[in-house]
Design an enzyme around this catalytic site. Structure first.
Site, PDB file in Angstrom:
ATOM      1  N   ASP A 201     -37.855  29.036  -9.188  1.00 42.19           N
ATOM      2  CA  ASP A 201     -38.053  29.200  -7.831  1.00 42.19           C
ATOM      3  C   ASP A 201     -38.782  30.258  -7.464  1.00 42.19           C
ATOM      4  O   ASP A 201     -39.048  31.094  -8.422  1.00 42.19           O
ATOM      5  CB  ASP A 201     -36.629  29.059  -7.074  1.00 42.19           C
ATOM      6  CG  ASP A 201     -36.610  29.294  -5.735  1.00 42.19           C
ATOM      7  OD1 ASP A 201     -37.585  28.245  -4.954  1.00 42.19           O
ATOM      8  OD2 ASP A 201     -35.995  29.817  -5.091  1.00 42.19           O
ATOM      9  N   LEU A 202     -39.549  30.279  -6.343  1.00 40.14           N
ATOM     10  CA  LEU A 202     -40.274  31.463  -5.979  1.00 40.14           C
ATOM     11  C   LEU A 202     -39.686  32.297  -5.092  1.00 40.14           C
ATOM     12  O   LEU A 202     -39.164  33.599  -5.464  1.00 40.14           O
ATOM     13  CB  LEU A 202     -41.521  30.833  -5.296  1.00 40.14           C
ATOM     14  CG  LEU A 202     -42.437  31.980  -4.503  1.00 40.14           C
ATOM     15  CD1 LEU A 202     -43.144  32.706  -6.096  1.00 40.14           C
ATOM     16  CD2 LEU A 202     -43.638  31.333  -4.058  1.00 40.14           C
ATOM     17  N   ASP A 203     -39.315  31.763  -3.841  1.00 36.58           N
ATOM     18  CA  ASP A 203     -38.852  32.818  -2.876  1.00 36.58           C
ATOM     19  C   ASP A 203     -37.463  33.209  -3.063  1.00 36.58           C
ATOM     20  O   ASP A 203     -36.527  32.245  -3.454  1.00 36.58           O
ATOM     21  CB  ASP A 203     -38.546  32.025  -1.411  1.00 36.58           C
ATOM     22  CG  ASP A 203     -40.376  31.915  -0.946  1.00 36.58           C
ATOM     23  OD1 ASP A 203     -40.716  32.559  -0.482  1.00 36.58           O
ATOM     24  OD2 ASP A 203     -40.632  30.648  -0.969  1.00 36.58           O
TER      25      ASP A 203
ATOM     26  N   THR B 205     -39.417  37.119  -0.055  1.00 35.59           N
ATOM     27  CA  THR B 205     -40.181  36.712   1.080  1.00 35.59           C
ATOM     28  C   THR B 205     -39.180  36.451   2.065  1.00 35.59           C
ATOM     29  O   THR B 205     -39.471  36.098   3.108  1.00 35.59           O
ATOM     30  CB  THR B 205     -40.940  35.606   0.800  1.00 35.59           C
ATOM     31  OG1 THR B 205     -40.355  34.426  -0.014  1.00 35.59           O
ATOM     32  CG2 THR B 205     -42.183  35.746  -0.019  1.00 35.59           C
TER      33      THR B 205
ATOM     34  N   LYS C  24     -32.493  29.728   3.338  1.00 37.49           N
ATOM     35  CA  LYS C  24     -32.894  29.827   2.198  1.00 37.49           C
ATOM     36  C   LYS C  24     -33.365  28.629   1.573  1.00 37.49           C
ATOM     37  O   LYS C  24     -32.172  27.824   1.377  1.00 37.49           O
ATOM     38  CB  LYS C  24     -31.999  30.951   1.395  1.00 37.49           C
ATOM     39  CG  LYS C  24     -32.312  32.126   1.710  1.00 37.49           C
ATOM     40  CD  LYS C  24     -31.353  33.157   0.758  1.00 37.49           C
ATOM     41  CE  LYS C  24     -31.789  34.573   0.978  1.00 37.49           C
ATOM     42  NZ  LYS C  24     -30.855  35.504   0.110  1.00 37.49           N
TER      43      LYS C  24
ATOM     44  N   SER D  95     -40.868  25.090  -6.298  1.00 37.45           N
ATOM     45  CA  SER D  95     -40.657  25.917  -4.973  1.00 37.45           C
ATOM     46  C   SER D  95     -40.798  24.760  -3.947  1.00 37.45           C
ATOM     47  O   SER D  95     -41.675  24.143  -3.706  1.00 37.45           O
ATOM     48  CB  SER D  95     -41.714  26.802  -4.980  1.00 37.45           C
ATOM     49  OG  SER D  95     -41.662  27.409  -3.436  1.00 37.45           O
ATOM     50  N   ALA D  96     -39.981  25.142  -2.814  1.00 43.72           N
ATOM     51  CA  ALA D  96     -40.140  24.188  -1.500  1.00 43.72           C
ATOM     52  C   ALA D  96     -41.275  24.595  -0.824  1.00 43.72           C
ATOM     53  O   ALA D  96     -41.524  24.060   0.322  1.00 43.72           O
ATOM     54  CB  ALA D  96     -38.849  24.268  -0.778  1.00 43.72           C
TER      55      ALA D  96
ATOM     56  N   LYS E 194     -34.763  20.094  -2.001  1.00 44.13           N
ATOM     57  CA  LYS E 194     -33.542  20.451  -2.514  1.00 44.13           C
ATOM     58  C   LYS E 194     -32.490  20.100  -1.606  1.00 44.13           C
ATOM     59  O   LYS E 194     -32.552  20.586  -0.623  1.00 44.13           O
ATOM     60  CB  LYS E 194     -33.698  21.785  -3.251  1.00 44.13           C
ATOM     61  CG  LYS E 194     -34.953  21.973  -3.920  1.00 44.13           C
ATOM     62  CD  LYS E 194     -35.110  23.768  -4.181  1.00 44.13           C
ATOM     63  CE  LYS E 194     -36.417  23.979  -4.899  1.00 44.13           C
ATOM     64  NZ  LYS E 194     -36.621  25.409  -5.215  1.00 44.13           N
TER      65      LYS E 194
ATOM     66  N   GLU F 202     -32.541  29.879  -9.760  1.00 42.19           N
ATOM     67  CA  GLU F 202     -32.785  29.612  -8.462  1.00 42.19           C
ATOM     68  C   GLU F 202     -31.818  30.505  -7.655  1.00 42.19           C
ATOM     69  O   GLU F 202     -30.770  31.110  -8.280  1.00 42.19           O
ATOM     70  CB  GLU F 202     -31.927  28.072  -8.270  1.00 42.19           C
ATOM     71  CG  GLU F 202     -32.940  26.910  -7.876  1.00 42.19           C
ATOM     72  CD  GLU F 202     -33.537  27.288  -6.400  1.00 42.19           C
ATOM     73  OE1 GLU F 202     -32.866  28.075  -5.660  1.00 42.19           O
ATOM     74  OE2 GLU F 202     -34.533  26.529  -6.311  1.00 42.19           O
ATOM     75  N   ASP F 203     -32.199  31.048  -6.422  1.00 43.33           N
ATOM     76  CA  ASP F 203     -31.170  31.788  -5.657  1.00 43.33           C
ATOM     77  C   ASP F 203     -30.497  31.145  -4.622  1.00 43.33           C
ATOM     78  O   ASP F 203     -29.553  31.589  -3.780  1.00 43.33           O
ATOM     79  CB  ASP F 203     -32.218  32.869  -5.120  1.00 43.33           C
ATOM     80  CG  ASP F 203     -33.006  32.388  -3.886  1.00 43.33           C
ATOM     81  OD1 ASP F 203     -33.682  31.322  -4.031  1.00 43.33           O
ATOM     82  OD2 ASP F 203     -33.053  32.883  -2.777  1.00 43.33           O
TER      83      ASP F 203
HETATM   84  C1  G6P Z   1     -38.574  28.396   0.447  1.00 40.11           C
HETATM   85  C2  G6P Z   1     -37.787  29.471   1.422  1.00 40.11           C
HETATM   86  C3  G6P Z   1     -37.527  28.820   2.729  1.00 40.11           C
HETATM   87  C4  G6P Z   1     -38.667  28.176   3.354  1.00 40.11           C
HETATM   88  C5  G6P Z   1     -39.445  27.040   2.362  1.00 40.11           C
HETATM   89  C6  G6P Z   1     -40.615  26.639   2.727  1.00 40.11           C
HETATM   90  O1  G6P Z   1     -37.494  27.233  -0.046  1.00 40.11           O
HETATM   91  O2  G6P Z   1     -36.622  29.991   0.704  1.00 40.11           O
HETATM   92  O3  G6P Z   1     -37.238  29.895   3.416  1.00 40.11           O
HETATM   93  O4  G6P Z   1     -38.496  27.784   4.597  1.00 40.11           O
HETATM   94  O5  G6P Z   1     -39.597  27.857   1.050  1.00 40.11           O
HETATM   95  O6  G6P Z   1     -41.650  27.631   2.826  1.00 40.11           O
HETATM   96  P1  G6P Z   1     -43.181  27.561   3.516  1.00 40.11           P
HETATM   97  O7  G6P Z   1     -43.808  28.579   2.956  1.00 40.11           O
HETATM   98  O8  G6P Z   1     -43.622  26.293   3.293  1.00 40.11           O
HETATM   99  O9  G6P Z   1     -42.870  27.485   5.108  1.00 40.11           O
HETATM  100 MG    MG Z   2     -35.382  30.508  -3.148  1.00 37.58          MG
END
Ligand code: G6P
Ligand code: MG
Length: 217
Positions: free
Chosen positions: A8-10, A16, A44, A113-114, A144, A168-169
Site C-alpha cells: 500500500d502507499l499512504d 501522506t 485512511k 493503492s486506492a 478495499k 497495509e496500514d
Molecule cells: C489512500 C488514502 C486515503 C485517500 C485515498 C484516495 O487510500 O489512505 O486517505 O483518500 O488513498 O487518494 P487520492 O489521492 O486519490 O485522493
Molecule cells: Mg494506507
C-alpha cells in the site's frame, strides 16, 4: 523462490495522512463542517469520493452533484500543493531497506493503492522504479476491502494470490488482502490491525530474516 510483495502507499511507504488531513480540514471548514484528527483516521484507505460522502454525512450536508465534483477537485488541488513539495526524505524509515532486500533477492514488487495520485507521489520520492507493477485508484472499480486492487497486482506480477504478501496500514486493506487469500502484514497499531497475519509498528521492526522466512514459506 519468488513471491509477490504488494505495498500500500499512504501510511506504508509515505505518511501522506497529514496532507490529506490539512486538505480535508480546509475543505470541510469552507462549507462549515468541523473536521478533526479522529475523523481523519476513519478516512485512511477510503477513496476520495467515499471520504467526501462521509464528511458531508458528519456535517449533515446535502449538495448537488456539480458542487460535489467541484469540492473533490478543490480538495485534490490543495492536497497536490503539499505533494508537489515532497522529496525522498519523506519515505518512511527502513522502507528502502526492505525494498532493496526484496530486489536483490529477485522478488516481485508491486504497489496496490486506492490513490489516484500514487504515481505522482512515487515519482516525487524517487521510488517509481522500485515497482514492477503499479495498481492505483485509476485502475480499480471496487474499493478495499474488495480484493480487486491486490488481485490485479498479483496478476501483473504473474504470481498466485496465495504466493503474495501485502503490507497495509488500514483495516480495509488488511481485509482485502485476507479475502484475496494473501499473507497480510499490518503496519501500525496491533489493536486496530488485529485481523492481519503479522503486525509491526513500522518497517524498523521488520528484519530481513523475517522476509527471508516469508519467501521460503
Ligand atoms: C489512500 C488514502 C486515503 C485517500 C485515498 C484516495 O487510500 O489512505 O486517505 O483518500 O488513498 O487518494 P487520492 O489521492 O486519490 O485522493
Ligand atoms: Mg494506507
Amino acid at each position: 523462490n519468488t513471491k509477490g510483495f504488494i505495498f500500500d502507499l499512504d501510511g506504508v511507504i509515505v505518511d501522506t495522512a497529514k496532507y490529506h488531513f490539512l486538505a480535508w480540514k480546509k475543505l470541510a471548514n469552507s462549507i462549515d463542517v468541523d473536521f478533526n484528527k479522529e475523523q481523519n483516521e476513519q478516512l485512511k484507505g477510503v477513496s476520495r469520493v467515499k471520504s467526501l460522502e462521509k464528511i458531508l454525512a458528519w456535517g449533515n450536508k446535502s449538495i448537488s452533484e456539480d458542487e460535489f465534483m467541484s469540492l473533490m477537485a478543490k480538495k485534490n488541488d490543495d492536497y497536490l500543493s503539499y505533494i508537489n513539495k515532497m522529496g525522498e526524505d519523506e519515505i518512511l524509515p527502513d522502507v528502502p531497506k526492505i525494498l532493496n532486500y526484496l530486489k536483490i533477492n529477485n522478488q516481485a514488487i508491486a504497489l496496490g493503492s486506492a490513490s489516484k495520485n500514487a504515481r505522482k507521489i512515487l515519482e516525487k520520492v524517487n521510488l517509481i522504479s522500485s515497482f514492477q507493477a503499479i495498481v492505483d485508484g485509476n485502475d480499480v472499480s471496487k474499493a478495499k476491502p474488495d480484493p480487486e486492487v491486490f488481485l490485479i497486482g498479483a496478476k501483473l506480477l504473474n504470481q498466485k494470490p496465495e504466493n503474495c504478501v501485502v503490507f497495509e496500514d488500514s483495516v480495509a486493506g488488511i481485509q482485502a488482502a485476507n479475502i484475496a487469500n494473501m499473507i497480510s502484514i499490518g503496519i501500525g497499531d496491533k489493536n486496530v490491525l488485529h485481523e492481519a497475519d503479522y503486525i509491526f509498528k513500522d518497517f524498523t521492526e521488520i528484519s530481513t530474516d523475517f522476509i527471508k522466512e516469508l519467501v521460503k514459506k
